[in-house]
Design a protein around this motif. Structure first.
Motif, PDB file in Angstrom:
ATOM      1  N   LEU A 100       0.924  -1.103  -0.062  1.00  6.03           N
ATOM      2  CA  LEU A 100      -0.166   0.189  -0.132  1.00  6.03           C
ATOM      3  C   LEU A 100       0.904   1.384   0.026  1.00  6.03           C
ATOM      4  CD1 LEU A 100      -0.283   1.404   3.004  1.00  6.03           C
ATOM      5  CD2 LEU A 100      -1.718  -0.537   3.336  1.00  6.03           C
ATOM      6  N   MET A 101       2.030   1.134   0.619  1.00  9.24           N
ATOM      7  CA  MET A 101       3.004   2.364   0.461  1.00  9.24           C
ATOM      8  C   MET A 101       3.240   2.837  -1.177  1.00  9.24           C
ATOM      9  SD  MET A 101       3.584   3.323   3.266  1.00  9.24           S
ATOM     10  CE  MET A 101       3.720   2.862   5.104  1.00  9.24           C
ATOM     11  N   ASN A 102       3.073   1.822  -2.240  1.00  9.88           N
ATOM     12  CA  ASN A 102       3.122   2.246  -3.458  1.00  9.88           C
ATOM     13  C   ASN A 102       1.799   2.871  -4.119  1.00  9.88           C
ATOM     14  OD1 ASN A 102       5.860   1.279  -3.502  1.00  9.88           O
ATOM     15  ND2 ASN A 102       5.035  -0.848  -3.719  1.00  9.88           N
ATOM     16  N   ALA A 121      -4.331  -1.256   9.181  1.00 13.48           N
ATOM     17  CA  ALA A 121      -3.132  -1.261   8.112  1.00 13.48           C
ATOM     18  C   ALA A 121      -2.795   0.234   7.804  1.00 13.48           C
ATOM     19  CB  ALA A 121      -3.838  -1.952   6.691  1.00 13.48           C
ATOM     20  N   LEU A 122      -3.539   1.171   7.881  1.00 11.73           N
ATOM     21  CA  LEU A 122      -3.087   2.516   7.439  1.00 11.73           C
ATOM     22  C   LEU A 122      -2.567   3.121   8.575  1.00 11.73           C
ATOM     23  CD1 LEU A 122      -6.229   3.692   5.696  1.00 11.73           C
ATOM     24  CD2 LEU A 122      -4.299   2.383   5.033  1.00 11.73           C
ATOM     25  N   HIS A 123      -2.247   2.610   9.735  1.00 15.02           N
ATOM     26  CA  HIS A 123      -1.609   3.379  10.779  1.00 15.02           C
ATOM     27  C   HIS A 123       0.013   3.182  10.494  1.00 15.02           C
ATOM     28  CE1 HIS A 123      -2.064  -0.919  12.494  1.00 15.02           C
ATOM     29  NE2 HIS A 123      -0.799  -0.746  12.337  1.00 15.02           N
ATOM     30  N   ASP A 127       0.183  11.022   9.541  1.00 13.52           N
ATOM     31  CA  ASP A 127      -0.863  11.712   9.375  1.00 13.52           C
ATOM     32  C   ASP A 127      -1.264  12.255   8.052  1.00 13.52           C
ATOM     33  OD1 ASP A 127      -1.078  10.945  12.135  1.00 13.52           O
ATOM     34  OD2 ASP A 127      -0.710  12.639  12.940  1.00 13.52           O
ATOM     35  N   GLU A 128      -0.305  13.058   7.469  1.00 16.31           N
ATOM     36  CA  GLU A 128      -0.339  13.868   6.335  1.00 16.31           C
ATOM     37  C   GLU A 128      -0.529  12.549   5.091  1.00 16.31           C
ATOM     38  OE1 GLU A 128       2.059  16.801   3.124  1.00 16.31           O
ATOM     39  OE2 GLU A 128       2.883  16.272   5.323  1.00 16.31           O
ATOM     40  N   GLN A 129       0.087  11.506   5.271  1.00 12.38           N
ATOM     41  CA  GLN A 129      -0.178  10.346   4.127  1.00 12.38           C
ATOM     42  C   GLN A 129      -1.401   9.988   4.188  1.00 12.38           C
ATOM     43  OE1 GLN A 129       3.222   7.925   5.309  1.00 12.38           O
ATOM     44  NE2 GLN A 129       4.329   8.759   3.347  1.00 12.38           N
ATOM     45  N   LYS A 130      -2.042   9.592   5.329  1.00 17.22           N
ATOM     46  CA  LYS A 130      -3.340   9.054   5.626  1.00 17.22           C
ATOM     47  C   LYS A 130      -4.366  10.067   5.162  1.00 17.22           C
ATOM     48  CE  LYS A 130      -3.197   8.305  10.435  1.00 17.22           C
ATOM     49  NZ  LYS A 130      -1.873   7.989  10.770  1.00 17.22           N
ATOM     50  N   ALA A 131      -4.226  11.374   5.223  1.00 20.42           N
ATOM     51  CA  ALA A 131      -5.258  12.291   4.565  1.00 20.42           C
ATOM     52  C   ALA A 131      -5.158  12.276   3.151  1.00 20.42           C
ATOM     53  CB  ALA A 131      -4.888  13.763   5.150  1.00 20.42           C
ATOM     54  N   LEU A 132      -4.023  12.353   2.563  1.00 20.56           N
ATOM     55  CA  LEU A 132      -3.793  12.145   1.160  1.00 20.56           C
ATOM     56  C   LEU A 132      -4.458  10.826   0.574  1.00 20.56           C
ATOM     57  CD1 LEU A 132      -0.284  13.647   0.575  1.00 20.56           C
ATOM     58  CD2 LEU A 132      -2.488  14.709   0.087  1.00 20.56           C
ATOM     59  N   TYR A 133      -4.007   9.639   1.128  1.00 19.48           N
ATOM     60  CA  TYR A 133      -4.472   8.264   0.940  1.00 19.48           C
ATOM     61  C   TYR A 133      -6.144   8.363   0.849  1.00 19.48           C
ATOM     62  CZ  TYR A 133      -3.612   3.477  -0.207  1.00 19.48           C
ATOM     63  OH  TYR A 133      -3.796   2.006  -0.852  1.00 19.48           O
ATOM     64  N   ILE A 134      -6.933   8.798   1.859  1.00 11.70           N
ATOM     65  CA  ILE A 134      -8.051   8.610   2.151  1.00 11.70           C
ATOM     66  C   ILE A 134      -8.796   9.790   0.758  1.00 11.70           C
ATOM     67  CG2 ILE A 134     -10.096   9.605   3.532  1.00 11.70           C
ATOM     68  CD1 ILE A 134      -8.509   8.780   5.727  1.00 11.70           C
ATOM     69  N   THR A 135      -7.958  10.844   0.606  1.00 16.07           N
ATOM     70  CA  THR A 135      -8.590  11.721  -0.589  1.00 16.07           C
ATOM     71  C   THR A 135      -8.381  11.005  -1.959  1.00 16.07           C
ATOM     72  OG1 THR A 135      -7.800  13.721   0.516  1.00 16.07           O
ATOM     73  CG2 THR A 135      -8.122  13.894  -1.559  1.00 16.07           C
ATOM     74  N   PHE A 178      -4.313   6.853  14.521  1.00 15.32           N
ATOM     75  CA  PHE A 178      -5.413   7.873  14.211  1.00 15.32           C
ATOM     76  C   PHE A 178      -5.736   8.770  15.102  1.00 15.32           C
ATOM     77  CE2 PHE A 178      -5.749   4.671  10.590  1.00 15.32           C
ATOM     78  CZ  PHE A 178      -6.297   5.666   9.581  1.00 15.32           C
ATOM     79  N   VAL A 179      -6.092   9.997  15.118  1.00 12.53           N
ATOM     80  CA  VAL A 179      -6.773  10.801  16.166  1.00 12.53           C
ATOM     81  C   VAL A 179      -7.769  11.534  15.359  1.00 12.53           C
ATOM     82  CG1 VAL A 179      -6.292  12.846  17.714  1.00 12.53           C
ATOM     83  CG2 VAL A 179      -4.335  11.259  17.245  1.00 12.53           C
ATOM     84  N   HIS A 180      -9.001  11.293  15.825  1.00  9.16           N
ATOM     85  CA  HIS A 180     -10.155  11.756  15.189  1.00  9.16           C
ATOM     86  C   HIS A 180     -10.188  13.048  14.892  1.00  9.16           C
ATOM     87  CE1 HIS A 180     -14.331  13.140  15.187  1.00  9.16           C
ATOM     88  NE2 HIS A 180     -14.352  12.664  14.356  1.00  9.16           N
ATOM     89  N   GLU A 181     -10.038  13.854  16.141  1.00 13.36           N
ATOM     90  CA  GLU A 181     -10.104  15.344  16.189  1.00 13.36           C
ATOM     91  C   GLU A 181      -8.954  16.087  15.045  1.00 13.36           C
ATOM     92  OE1 GLU A 181     -11.315  16.685  20.641  1.00 13.36           O
ATOM     93  OE2 GLU A 181      -9.266  16.822  19.873  1.00 13.36           O
ATOM     94  N   GLU A 182      -8.027  15.310  14.735  1.00 11.83           N
ATOM     95  CA  GLU A 182      -7.045  16.151  14.034  1.00 11.83           C
ATOM     96  C   GLU A 182      -7.287  15.520  12.520  1.00 11.83           C
ATOM     97  OE1 GLU A 182      -3.253  14.774  15.145  1.00 11.83           O
ATOM     98  OE2 GLU A 182      -3.610  15.470  17.481  1.00 11.83           O
ATOM     99  N   LEU A 183      -7.751  14.294  12.244  1.00  9.30           N
ATOM    100  CA  LEU A 183      -8.234  13.854  10.980  1.00  9.30           C
ATOM    101  C   LEU A 183      -9.179  14.600  10.371  1.00  9.30           C
ATOM    102  CD1 LEU A 183      -7.378  11.876   8.890  1.00  9.30           C
ATOM    103  CD2 LEU A 183      -8.956  10.386   9.787  1.00  9.30           C
ATOM    104  N   LYS A 184     -10.356  14.811  11.280  1.00 15.60           N
ATOM    105  CA  LYS A 184     -11.299  15.547  10.787  1.00 15.60           C
ATOM    106  C   LYS A 184     -11.081  16.996  10.384  1.00 15.60           C
ATOM    107  CE  LYS A 184     -16.264  16.429  12.170  1.00 15.60           C
ATOM    108  NZ  LYS A 184     -17.138  16.012  13.324  1.00 15.60           N
ATOM    109  N   VAL A 185     -10.198  17.575  11.140  1.00 13.58           N
ATOM    110  CA  VAL A 185      -9.872  18.882  10.733  1.00 13.58           C
ATOM    111  C   VAL A 185      -9.189  18.962   9.299  1.00 13.58           C
ATOM    112  CG1 VAL A 185      -8.236  20.887  10.976  1.00 13.58           C
ATOM    113  CG2 VAL A 185      -9.709  20.030  12.814  1.00 13.58           C
TER     114      VAL A 185
END
Length: 215
Positions: A100-102, A121-123, A127-135, A178-185
């Motif tokens: 998934l890193m690819n 898996a996504l941990h 945090d920045e990569q998670k936001a981009l991946y979800i996008t 994951f931290v919900h408050e931060e991901l939501k922002v």
């Protein structure tokens, strides 16, 4: 310790037992594991015969149940041994070896998905990569599709730090939980996001496209 591909291959045979031990003792990292999988299962089951993409499916604990209920399963994992175990449970599923890193494999992006799911898996992403991946994942949902992420997760950074202290000696410093408050922002402009905490160190994120017609 962050496990590489070889580490997960060596762990494959005992993976389910390792998870069960942590879950039964209600300890980090897998406290609430069954509740998390049940939540995702029920969310997917709301759409009969749906098309599901599982990111990092491991031994197929969750997707095998969905497969048995008639859902079309696609997915990737980077452990050949775990894929072999999953294929025994889901012989007609579309499973492939991929890190998934690819990013996302083009072979699995030929149709929209009613559900894109990922558990524990996504941990590995920052945090920045998670936001981009979800996008990126949002672009591959059907119009009413959902991203369902079950993982080590916390409502606040303070709760994460408390769990870190309580888990001294076996907390994994190589992971980015994951931290919900931060991901939501980070995602507030592009999607709807709801967090369901199901233990002191885990929960489920339900993510969908923003309704641009909403008032």
């Amino acid at each position: 310790m962050l496990l590489n591909k070889e580490g997960f291959d060596l762990w494959a045979d005992g993976y389910d037992q390792t998870v069960q031990h942590s879950e039964e003792k209600y300890q980090y990292p897998f406290a609430g594991y069954k509740a998390i999988l049940n939540k995702i299962f029920n969310e997917v089951m709301a759409v009969p015969a749906s098309t599901v993409l599982d990111i990092g499916f491991g031994t197929g604990i969750l997707t095998a149940k969905l497969y048995e209920q008639g859902h079309s399963i696609y997915g990737f994992d980077f452990s050949a041994n775990m894929i072999a175990i999953a294929k025994e449970k889901m012989p007609e599923a579309h499973l492939m070896e991929w890190d998934l890193m690819n990013g996302l494999p083009q072979e699995l992006l030929q149709q929209p998905y009613d559900a894109i799911i990922s558990t524990y898996a996504l941990h590995h992403f920052t945090d920045e990569q998670k936001a981009l991946y979800i996008t990126q994942l949002l672009q591959h949902l059907s119009p009413t599709g959902k991203i369902l992420i079950g993982d080590v997760a916390f409502q606040t950074r303070e709760q994460l730090e408390q769990c870190r202290q309580d888990s001294e000696g076996y907390w994994d410093e190589d992971e980015f939980y994951f931290v919900h408050e931060e991901l939501k922002v980070a995602l507030q402009e592009i999607c709807e996001l709801t967090f369901y905490p199901l233990s002191h160190c885990g929960g489920v994120f339900v993510i969908s496209r923003k309704n641009i017609n909403a008032d």
